[in-house]
Motif scaffolding. Structure first.
Motif, PDB file in Angstrom:
ATOM      1  N   ALA A 304       0.829  -1.206   0.000  1.00  0.00           N
ATOM      2  CA  ALA A 304       0.000   0.000   0.000  1.00  0.00           C
ATOM      3  C   ALA A 304       0.865   1.258   0.000  1.00  0.00           C
ATOM      4  O   ALA A 304       0.586   2.222  -0.726  1.00  0.00           O
ATOM      5  N   PHE A 308       1.025   3.991  -2.907  1.00  0.00           N
ATOM      6  CA  PHE A 308       0.628   5.345  -2.527  1.00  0.00           C
ATOM      7  C   PHE A 308       1.665   6.378  -2.985  1.00  0.00           C
ATOM      8  O   PHE A 308       1.337   7.356  -3.664  1.00  0.00           O
ATOM      9  N   ALA A 335      -3.980   3.262  -3.514  1.00  0.00           N
ATOM     10  CA  ALA A 335      -3.259   2.350  -2.626  1.00  0.00           C
ATOM     11  C   ALA A 335      -4.220   1.377  -1.940  1.00  0.00           C
ATOM     12  O   ALA A 335      -3.891   0.205  -1.745  1.00  0.00           O
TER      13      ALA A 335
END
Length: 485
Positions: A304, A308, A335
Motif C-alpha cells: 500500500a 501510494f 493504494a
C-alpha cells in the motif's frame, strides 16, 4: 485468613472491621477506575469480546444457545435502560459502561457458538483405504517438487459413504498435478483419514483447524487424478479468480530461480510456504525472520505504501492537475485498491485480513483528513476480525499480530514528540541513521510483545532477530517488494 487477605488488598488494614470496610468500598473503587477509563472504553470492547470467545472454547460442554441469547437480550435491555438514565446521572453512565462490557463478553461467547454451528459439517468417522473419491478442485497447494501438491476437493462423492455423512471438503496429497486446474471435476483412488487429534495437551489442535475450514478428511492419492470434466468458463467465474493468478506467479518464480530460492521468494510474495525445505525454515526462524514469510501487516503495508507514494509521484508530475486536485487522497484510494487486490491474491489469511483492515482504516483516514494510526484503529480491526472469524482468537497468528501491532502503536504514540523533533530538519545522513534506529526499536518492541506467545505456541525464541532485521528489512522494503509490485 480470608479477612486478612481482603484487608491487605482492599484497605491495607488489619482486622475484620478494615476488611468489611474494604469490601464496602470495593465497588466504589471499581467505579472510580471505570470512570477514568471511559475515554478509552472502545479499547476494552475487543478485550471482553475476545474473553467471551476464549471462555466458550474452553467449556467442557455446549451451552444452550437460547440461554446465551436470553442473557444477551437482558443485558441489551439493561444497557438501553441505563443509557436513558445516564443522561441525568453520571453514576448510571458508569453502570451503563459496565453492562456494555458484560454484553461484549456474552456477545463473544454467542458469536463463537453461532460460528461453530454455521461451519459444522460431516467428518469422516474412520480410516478408509483405498476408496474412490470424486470431487471438484477448489484449491491446489503446491509443495516441493519431490512432495507434489495438495488438492482441496468439494462437492464430493466418496465410495461407501452415505450422502449425509460425506464431508463437505477433503484434502488429498498427489504426486503430480500436471494438467489440473481449479474447477476441474476429478476422480482419485485415495486413502482417507479423519483429522488427527493434538499430539500433546494444549498443543496445536489440528481437528479445530480442519473443523472451521470444513475439511472432514485428509489423505493421499494412489494414482494420478482422472479429470472427468474440465471447469468451464462459467464455473471458473463462480470460483475465486485469484488462485490461478497466484499459481502463475509461483510458476514464473520457479522457472527463474533454483528450487530453494524460488520457494522462499514465493513465500515472501504470495504466501505459498509449503515448498520451503525444512532446513531453510529452521534457519529463517533461528534468524528471527519468520515474519517475512507470513503475509502480514509488513507486506500489505509495504504494498500500500509503495503504491501510494508512486501514484502520488506520478500525479505530481502534472502540475496543473496536482494544483487543482487532492492528489494525496487520490493516491490513498489507489493504494487501498492495491492493498485489497494483494490481500485477495495471497488468500486472505488472518494476518493479512487484519493488516488490510488497519491499512484500509489508515488510508480512509488520509482521505478524510483524520489521524491515521491509533490504538482505537487497532481495537476496531480486532473487533472486525473476531466478528468474521471468532476462532482466530485461539490462534498464534491473531495473538502475535495484534500483540505486535498494539505494542508498536502504543509505543510510537507515546514517543511521537521525540521522533518529530529528531526528523525536523534532519540531513540525509541523519535520516539514514533514524531509519536504522527505527528498525531497531521496532524489532525490539515487537519481539518483546510477541515473545510470550512465541514461547507458548512454538517453544522458540529468536535471539538474532535484531541484527538480522537490520540487514533484511531494507532489502525487503527497497528491493524485493518494489520489484514484486
Amino acid at each position: 485468613m480470608r479477612d486478612d487477605l481482603f484487608s491487605k488488598i482492599l484497605c491495607r488494614g488489619d482486622g475484620p472491621e478494615h476488611s468489611l470496610k474494604g469490601l464496602r468500598q470495593f465497588p466504589t473503587f471499581v467505579l472510580q477506575e471505570l470512570s477514568l477509563q471511559r475515554q478509552d472504553l472502545l479499547l476494552w470492547l475487543p478485550v471482553f469480546m475476545g474473553a467471551g470467545i476464549a471462555v466458550y472454547f474452553t467449556l467442557k460442554s455446549e451451552p444452550h444457545f437460547a440461554v446465551l441469547s436470553a442473557v444477551f437480550i437482558l443485558a441489551a435491555l439493561l444497557f438501553g435502560l441505563f443509557y436513558v438514565w445516564a443522561q441525568r446521572d453520571e453514576r448510571q453512565a458508569i453502570w451503563r459502561d459496565v453492562i456494555l462490557l458484560g454484553m461484549m463478553f456474552i456477545f463473544g461467547a454467542a458469536l463463537a457458538q453461532w460460528r461453530t454451528a454455521y461451519v459444522e459439517a460431516p467428518v469422516l468417522k474412520k480410516k478408509m483405504s483405498p476408496v474412490s473419491v470424486e470431487g471438484t478442485i477448489e484449491n491446489i497447494d503446491r509443495l516441493s517438487l519431490k512432495d507434489g501438491s495438495r488438492l482441496i476437493l468439494r462437492d464430493l462423492q466418496i465410495e461407501r459413504v452415505d450422502t449425509e455423512d460425506t464431508p463437505k471438503k477433503v484434502r488429498i496429497k498427489v504426486r503430480d498435478d500436471s494438467g489440473l486446474e481449479i474447477g476441474d471435476r476429478v476422480k482419485i483412488l485415495a486413502g482417507l483419514n479423519p483429522p488427527s487429534a493434538p499430539v500433546a495437551p494444549d498443543a496445536f489442535d489440528f481437528q479445530r483447524y480442519a473443523f472451521f475450514r470444513q475439511i472432514g478428511a485428509f489423505g493421499f492419492a494412489y494414482n494420478m487424478p482422472e479429470v472427468l470434466k474440465s471447469g468451464d468458463e462459467r464455473q471458473r467465474r463462480l470460483l475465486p479468480d485469484f488462485e490461478p493468478v497466484r499459481l502463475k506467479i509461483v510458476h514464473r518464480i520457479d522457472a527463474a530461480l533454483p528450487a530453494e530460492q524460488a520457494a522462499v521468494l514465493s513465500a515472501v510474495i504470495t504466501g505459498e510456504r509449503a515448498a520451503i525445505p525444512e532446513k531453510a525454515q529452521d534457519a529463517i526462524r533461528d534468524a528471527g525472520l519468520a515474519h517475512m514469510l507470513a503475509i502480514s501487516g509488513l507486506h500489505v503495508g509495504l504494498v500500500a505504501g509503495l503504491i501510494f507514494f508512486f501514484s502520488r509521484f506520478i500525479m505530481a508530475l502534472f502540475p496543473n492537475f496536482a494544483v487543482h486536485h487532492p492528489i494525496k487522497k487520490y493516491a490513498a484510494a489507489v493504494a487501498l485498491c492495491g492493498a485489497v487486490f494483494y490481500t485477495l491474491l495471497v488468500g486472505m489469511p488472518i494476518t493479512a485480513f487484519r493488516a488490510l483492515l488497519m491499512t484500509g482504516l489508515v488510508l480512509v483516514a488520509v482521505m478524510l483528513d483524520r489521524v491515521a494510526i491509533s490504538l482505537r484503529m487497532v481495537a476496531l480491526a480486532a473487533l472486525i476480525v473476531m466478528i468474521f472469524s471468532p476462532e482466530a482468537v485461539l490462534g498464534a497468528s491473531f495473538q502475535m499480530s495484534f500483540a505486535a501491532v498494539g505494542a508498536l502503536v502504543a509505543f510510537y504514540e507515546y514517543t511521537r514528540p521525540f521522533w518529530q523533533r529528531m526528523n525536523r530538519g534532519a540531513s540525509a545522513i541523519k535520516k539514514v541513521f533514524l531509519y536504522v534506529q527505527g528498525v531497531t526499536v521496532t524489532t525490539i518492541v515487537a519481539s518483546i510483545a510477541t515473545a510470550p506467545f512465541a514461547l507458548y505456541h512454538f517453544q522458540h525464541l529468536a535471539v538474532l532477530s535484531l541484527p538480522a532485521n537490520i540487514v533484511a528489512m531494507p532489502l525487503l522494503a527497497f528491493v524485493v517488494m518494489p520489484a514484486a509490485i
